[in-house]
Design a protein around this motif. Structure first.
Motif, PDB file in Angstrom:
ATOM      1  N   ARG A   1      -2.383 -11.002 -11.039  1.00  0.00           N
ATOM      2  CA  ARG A   1      -2.490 -12.032 -10.000  1.00  0.00           C
ATOM      3  C   ARG A   1      -3.196 -13.289 -10.504  1.00  0.00           C
ATOM      4  O   ARG A   1      -2.840 -14.401 -10.121  1.00  0.00           O
TER       5      ARG A   1
ATOM      6  N   SER B   1       4.533 -16.762  -9.963  1.00  0.00           N
ATOM      7  CA  SER B   1       5.809 -17.154  -9.351  1.00  0.00           C
ATOM      8  C   SER B   1       7.013 -16.687 -10.175  1.00  0.00           C
ATOM      9  O   SER B   1       8.089 -16.428  -9.617  1.00  0.00           O
TER      10      SER B   1
ATOM     11  N   LEU C   1       7.728 -13.205  -9.038  1.00  0.00           N
ATOM     12  CA  LEU C   1       8.282 -13.242  -7.682  1.00  0.00           C
ATOM     13  C   LEU C   1       9.755 -13.629  -7.728  1.00  0.00           C
ATOM     14  O   LEU C   1      10.598 -13.033  -7.037  1.00  0.00           O
ATOM     15  N   THR C   2      10.079 -14.612  -8.564  1.00  0.00           N
ATOM     16  CA  THR C   2      11.478 -15.023  -8.722  1.00  0.00           C
ATOM     17  C   THR C   2      12.316 -13.878  -9.268  1.00  0.00           C
ATOM     18  O   THR C   2      13.396 -13.567  -8.737  1.00  0.00           O
TER      19      THR C   2
ATOM     20  N   SER D   1      11.786 -10.683  -9.179  1.00  0.00           N
ATOM     21  CA  SER D   1      11.922  -9.571  -8.234  1.00  0.00           C
ATOM     22  C   SER D   1      12.868  -9.927  -7.093  1.00  0.00           C
ATOM     23  O   SER D   1      13.483  -9.043  -6.486  1.00  0.00           O
ATOM     24  N   ASN D   2      13.017 -11.215  -6.801  1.00  0.00           N
ATOM     25  CA  ASN D   2      13.984 -11.653  -5.794  1.00  0.00           C
ATOM     26  C   ASN D   2      15.404 -11.661  -6.334  1.00  0.00           C
ATOM     27  O   ASN D   2      16.358 -11.363  -5.618  1.00  0.00           O
TER      28      ASN D   2
ATOM     29  N   LEU E   1       8.330  -4.775  -7.520  1.00  0.00           N
ATOM     30  CA  LEU E   1       7.268  -5.647  -8.032  1.00  0.00           C
ATOM     31  C   LEU E   1       5.911  -5.008  -7.817  1.00  0.00           C
ATOM     32  O   LEU E   1       5.623  -4.501  -6.729  1.00  0.00           O
TER      33      LEU E   1
END
Length: 283
Positions: free
Chosen positions: A222, A230, A233-234, A236-237, A244
């Motif tokens: 983190r 980010s 996050l991208t 995992s999307n 994640l």
């Protein structure tokens, strides 16, 4: 005294490659990051013996890093690194492997999975490059490293959330690693300024990432100051079958700062029953 960073040598895509190969069971190829003086052993030394209890762990020094040869005039780009990684698998008679990539190694793991999907079973991306982002001051400092003990200490402070990990001894060891013959020369040749272009060069196409059919574990610290959260996050999307995990109170050194949790999480993910795997991706 023998150097634990030096293991066996294999010829991979014409490059004499230093490769750690330990344990037995399903193969897992682990690809290191791109810090100055990095080797596969320095990156994965805490995780390798744990994962080797259940798997065959294969960890090469990618060309330009560590104790792999540095051929004169060598190009350092994703085509070269992917070919070398496939060459390692071929040299060791590995048809299909689980794949773990850290940072730069994550970008390489993504590219390899996209180009050679049948060679990969499951994918783990840790603090990964490979999607668009504005280069961080931390990454710019890492890639722009000029050898000195003070600069190495500064970089270690950027890498780690827990400053207690950043001892004078570790700084001295990593500094000495960065000035071994040939190390800094190839490192400086890889990422000259302006460095945003090297972030961009390691990016895979969004449409290709979205087509990845493999079960994927995405990990990130983190408080990572080198690669922004980010990016994970991208990923995992975009990757349909991704999960994640974000480690709190953790910088860019997930595999070191949270070594036991990292090894357990990755080990559990790779050893899950394969009933939910896609049919063999080569037809």
């Amino acid at each position: 005294m023998s150097n634990p960073e030096i293991a066996q040598s294999v010829l991979a895509a014409g490059i004499r490659t230093n490769v750690h190969d330990l344990g037995s069971g399903p193969p897992v190829l682990m690809i290191h990051g791109s810090g100055p003086g990095v080797t596969a052993w320095a990156n994965w030394r805490l995780a390798m013996p744990v994962l080797a209890r259940q798997a065959r762990v294969i960890a090469p020094d990618m060309v330009g890093f560590g104790y792999t040869e540095r051929p004169a005039g060598q190009r350092y780009d994703m085509d070269t690194w992917v070919a070398q990684a496939i060459g390692v698998l071929d040299a060791l008679d590995v048809e299909q492997t689980d794949l773990v990539g850290n940072s730069f190694g994550g970008a390489l793991a993504l590219a390899l999975t996209i180009r050679h999907p049948q060679r990969v079973r499951r994918l783990v991306l840790m603090g990964s490059v490979g999607v668009p982002f504005a280069i961080t001051p931390g990454l710019d400092a890492v890639w722009g490293y000029a050898p000195s003990l003070a600069r190495m200490r500064e970089l270690l402070d950027i890498f780690a959330y827990d400053r207690n990990l950043v001892t004078d001894e570790l700084a001295q060891l990593r500094y000495e690693a960065s000035i071994r013959p040939g190390f800094q020369e190839s490192f400086a040749a890889m990422f000259p300024a302006p460095r945003q272009r090297w972030v961009d060069a390691m990016t895979s196409n969004e449409s290709d990432i979205r087509r990845i059919a493999h079960e994927t574990l995405v990990l990130h610290g983190r408080e990572d100051r080198v690669i922004p959260l980010s990016t994970s996050l991208t990923l995992s999307n975009w990757i349909p079958r991704a999960q994640l995990h974000v480690f709190g109170q953790c910088g860019h050194w997930t595999q070191i700062e949270h070594a036991a949790r990292f090894a357990q999480l990755v080990g559990n993910f790779l050893s899950e029953a394969g009933a939910d795997e896609p049919k063999r991706l080569n037809g």
